[in-house]
Design an enzyme around this catalytic site. Structure first.
Site, PDB file in Angstrom:
ATOM      1  N   LYS A  42       7.790  16.075  10.998  1.00 38.28           N
ATOM      2  CA  LYS A  42       8.735  15.077  10.492  1.00 38.28           C
ATOM      3  C   LYS A  42       9.670  14.582  11.609  1.00 38.28           C
ATOM      4  CE  LYS A  42       7.245  14.754   6.282  1.00 38.28           C
ATOM      5  NZ  LYS A  42       6.650  13.518   5.763  1.00 38.28           N
TER       6      LYS A  42
ATOM      7  N   TYR B 229       5.803  21.688   9.792  1.00 37.92           N
ATOM      8  CA  TYR B 229       6.283  20.595   8.928  1.00 37.92           C
ATOM      9  C   TYR B 229       7.500  19.910   9.568  1.00 37.92           C
ATOM     10  CZ  TYR B 229       8.226  18.060   4.978  1.00 37.92           C
ATOM     11  OH  TYR B 229       8.726  17.066   4.177  1.00 37.92           O
TER      12      TYR B 229
ATOM     13  N   THR C 267       9.687  17.592  -6.790  1.00 38.03           N
ATOM     14  CA  THR C 267       8.361  16.958  -6.883  1.00 38.03           C
ATOM     15  C   THR C 267       7.348  18.106  -6.840  1.00 38.03           C
ATOM     16  OG1 THR C 267       8.089  16.831  -4.493  1.00 38.03           O
ATOM     17  CG2 THR C 267       9.141  14.932  -5.539  1.00 38.03           C
TER      18      THR C 267
ATOM     19  N   ASN D 296       3.846   7.533   2.713  1.00 38.34           N
ATOM     20  CA  ASN D 296       4.580   8.566   1.980  1.00 38.34           C
ATOM     21  C   ASN D 296       3.831   9.902   1.902  1.00 38.34           C
ATOM     22  OD1 ASN D 296       6.395   9.652  -0.341  1.00 38.34           O
ATOM     23  ND2 ASN D 296       4.338   9.538  -1.254  1.00 38.34           N
TER      24      ASN D 296
ATOM     25  N   VAL E 223       0.878  -1.172   0.000  1.00 36.46           N
ATOM     26  CA  VAL E 223       0.000   0.000   0.000  1.00 36.46           C
ATOM     27  C   VAL E 223       0.914   1.220   0.000  1.00 36.46           C
ATOM     28  CG1 VAL E 223      -1.722   1.297   1.307  1.00 36.46           C
ATOM     29  CG2 VAL E 223      -1.776  -1.211   1.322  1.00 36.46           C
TER      30      VAL E 223
HETATM   31  N1  LIG Z   1      10.018  16.887  -2.180  1.00 39.25           N
HETATM   32  C1  LIG Z   1      10.756  17.184  -1.143  1.00 39.25           C
HETATM   33  O1  LIG Z   1      11.574  18.114  -1.183  1.00 39.25           O
HETATM   34  C2  LIG Z   1      10.651  16.355   0.113  1.00 39.25           C
HETATM   35  C3  LIG Z   1      11.715  16.388   1.025  1.00 39.25           C
HETATM   36  C4  LIG Z   1      11.620  15.636   2.184  1.00 39.25           C
HETATM   37  C5  LIG Z   1      10.497  14.857   2.428  1.00 39.25           C
HETATM   38  N2  LIG Z   1       9.482  14.850   1.524  1.00 39.25           N
HETATM   39  C6  LIG Z   1       8.302  14.041   1.835  1.00 39.25           C
HETATM   40  O2  LIG Z   1       8.050  13.159   0.757  1.00 39.25           O
HETATM   41  C7  LIG Z   1       6.686  12.763   0.795  1.00 39.25           C
HETATM   42  C8  LIG Z   1       6.116  12.814  -0.607  1.00 39.25           C
HETATM   43  O3  LIG Z   1       6.062  14.150  -1.045  1.00 39.25           O
HETATM   44  P1  LIG Z   1       6.492  14.577  -2.512  1.00 39.25           P
HETATM   45  O4  LIG Z   1       7.757  15.342  -2.407  1.00 39.25           O
HETATM   46  O5  LIG Z   1       6.441  13.434  -3.428  1.00 39.25           O
HETATM   47  O6  LIG Z   1       5.356  15.655  -2.832  1.00 39.25           O
HETATM   48  P2  LIG Z   1       4.103  15.604  -3.826  1.00 39.25           P
HETATM   49  O7  LIG Z   1       4.567  15.407  -5.218  1.00 39.25           O
HETATM   50  O8  LIG Z   1       3.339  16.844  -3.499  1.00 39.25           O
HETATM   51  O9  LIG Z   1       3.302  14.319  -3.374  1.00 39.25           O
HETATM   52  C9  LIG Z   1       2.454  14.316  -2.253  1.00 39.25           C
HETATM   53  C10 LIG Z   1       1.504  13.148  -2.369  1.00 39.25           C
HETATM   54  O10 LIG Z   1       0.674  13.122  -1.206  1.00 39.25           O
HETATM   55  C11 LIG Z   1      -0.683  13.053  -1.625  1.00 39.25           C
HETATM   56  N3  LIG Z   1      -1.557  13.724  -0.674  1.00 39.25           N
HETATM   57  C12 LIG Z   1      -1.523  15.028  -0.283  1.00 39.25           C
HETATM   58  N4  LIG Z   1      -2.531  15.286   0.564  1.00 39.25           N
HETATM   59  C13 LIG Z   1      -3.219  14.115   0.708  1.00 39.25           C
HETATM   60  C14 LIG Z   1      -4.361  13.748   1.441  1.00 39.25           C
HETATM   61  N5  LIG Z   1      -5.015  14.636   2.203  1.00 39.25           N
HETATM   62  N6  LIG Z   1      -4.807  12.471   1.352  1.00 39.25           N
HETATM   63  C15 LIG Z   1      -4.166  11.573   0.557  1.00 39.25           C
HETATM   64  N7  LIG Z   1      -3.061  11.861  -0.148  1.00 39.25           N
HETATM   65  C16 LIG Z   1      -2.603  13.129  -0.078  1.00 39.25           C
HETATM   66  C17 LIG Z   1      -0.727  13.745  -2.984  1.00 39.25           C
HETATM   67  O11 LIG Z   1      -1.807  13.259  -3.768  1.00 39.25           O
HETATM   68  P3  LIG Z   1      -3.210  13.982  -3.982  1.00 39.25           P
HETATM   69  O12 LIG Z   1      -2.955  15.442  -4.131  1.00 39.25           O
HETATM   70  O13 LIG Z   1      -3.732  13.326  -5.216  1.00 39.25           O
HETATM   71  O14 LIG Z   1      -4.034  13.643  -2.779  1.00 39.25           O
HETATM   72  C18 LIG Z   1       0.592  13.266  -3.582  1.00 39.25           C
HETATM   73  O15 LIG Z   1       0.420  12.011  -4.169  1.00 39.25           O
HETATM   74  C19 LIG Z   1       5.997  13.692   1.805  1.00 39.25           C
HETATM   75  O16 LIG Z   1       5.810  13.013   3.020  1.00 39.25           O
HETATM   76  C20 LIG Z   1       7.011  14.808   1.990  1.00 39.25           C
HETATM   77  O17 LIG Z   1       6.895  15.426   3.239  1.00 39.25           O
HETATM   78  C21 LIG Z   1       9.533  15.568   0.374  1.00 39.25           C
END
Ligand SMILES: NC(=O)c1ccc[n+]([C@@H]2O[C@H](COP(=O)([O-])OP(=O)(O)OC[C@H]3O[C@@H](n4cnc5c(N)ncnc54)[C@H](OP(=O)(O)O)[C@@H]3O)[C@@H](O)[C@H]2O)c1
Length: 267
Positions: A160, A156, A191, A93, A13
């Site tokens: 984390k 945030y 992303t 995630n 999942v």
């Molecule tokens: N990118 C970075 O710089 C970075 C750095 C460190 C950690 N992270 C972590 O990596 C993880 C993934 O983020 P990402 O960078 O891939 O960003 P992203 O492209 O914005 O992806 C976020 C995902 O979470 C989903 N999401 C958001 N709100 C939601 C909700 N209420 N219910 C269900 N799904 C939800 C979004 O889908 P929908 O909008 O379709 O719901 C999307 O699939 C996060 O935990 C983030 O904190 C990211």
């Protein structure tokens, strides 16, 4: 001795699988998985990820759910029962940030952030653990931001810090139950994260020094899956992020506060 987790034929999942790291987890697992359940709010985006994986044998299911709500989290559990899926891997995630001062944040976005980053991750793990087939894996996506307090990204970073701490505790508590728990702490990764974190009327985050830390989502995900395979409790993908995490964790608090105040003052 840490448990190792085998990804072959996994039934996973993946939350937040409609874009970014979640979609990349799906892409890297699909060639070896038995079943993938992709969870997010946007049905079309989930279907697009699924379509991109049609060349693989794995069964791909899309579950539309808002994980920031109890109802959405229940939807996931009902969906698994309805489709007769017994997962052995949960990838927590889904997550979001909010760039800007705490005082000018909206109550809604702050609450959603806590619900998604903390409550959804905790409660999904709680609901799914008794149902995960053993040997099982739980992979939590934390952040480099978990290693230090971050003015203008305060909730945030704190959320984390929770994810990393919770994951480390679970890695120890669940090892005797044949559950491998790993936590990945990415640095800035290209992303949709920034787009979501940016406020409508607000500025982007301070990106000083971020170029050195940035690595593509494919490398972050590959390192995270390797951590799970090896049974590593916590990893920081990329040399720059790994070094930064050491620096952040070992810099004396007084100096770190001074640096953070200076950084904030510059903006
Ligand atoms: N990118 C970075 O710089 C970075 C750095 C460190 C950690 N992270 C972590 O990596 C993880 C993934 O983020 P990402 O960078 O891939 O960003 P992203 O492209 O914005 O992806 C976020 C995902 O979470 C989903 N999401 C958001 N709100 C939601 C909700 N209420 N219910 C269900 N799904 C939800 C979004 O889908 P929908 O909008 O379709 O719901 C999307 O699939 C996060 O935990 C983030 O904190 C990211």
């Amino acid at each position: 001795m840490a448990n190792r987790f085998h990804l072959e034929k996994c039934r996973a999942v993946i939350t937040g699988a409609s874009s970014g790291l979640g979609a990349e987890f799906a892409r890297q697992l699909a060639p070896q998985a038995d079943t993938l359940v992709l969870v997010a709010r946007r049905a079309e985006a989930l279907e697009a990820v699924k379509d991109g994986l049609s060349i693989f044998q794995a069964k791909i299911l899309c579950c539309v759910a808002d994980l920031a709500t109890d109802a959405g989290r229940n939807t996931v559990m009902t969906f698994l029962a309805m489709h007769d899926v017994t997962p052995n891997l949960l990838i927590n995630n889904a997550g979001m940030g909010d760039y800007g001062r705490f005082t000018s944040s909206t109550a809604d976005k702050t609450r959603t952030q806590i619900e998604l980053n903390i409550t959804a991750l905790t409660m999904l793990t709680h609901a799914m653990l008794p149902k995960l087939a053993r040997p099982a894996g739980v992979l939590n996506v934390s952040s480099l931001a978990s290693t230090l307090p971050m003015p203008e990204l305060a909730v945030y970073a704190a959320s984390k810090a929770y994810v990393t701490s919770f994951s480390e505790a679970m890695a120890i508590e669940l090892a005797p139950q044949n559950v491998t728990v790993s936590c990945v702490c990415p640095g800035p990764t290209p992303t949709n994260f920034s787009k979501t974190a940016k406020r409508d009327d607000g500025s982007d985050t301070n990106r000083d020094g971020q170029t050195l830390l940035r690595i593509p989502p494919s490398q972050v995900v590959a390192r995270a899956l390797l951590a799970l395979k090896r049974g590593e409790a916590c990893v920081f993908p990329g040399m720059g992020v790994s070094l930064a995490s050491c620096l952040f964790r070992h810099t004396p608090k007084k100096i770190m506060r001074w640096l953070l105040r200076r950084r904030l003052g510059k903006e």
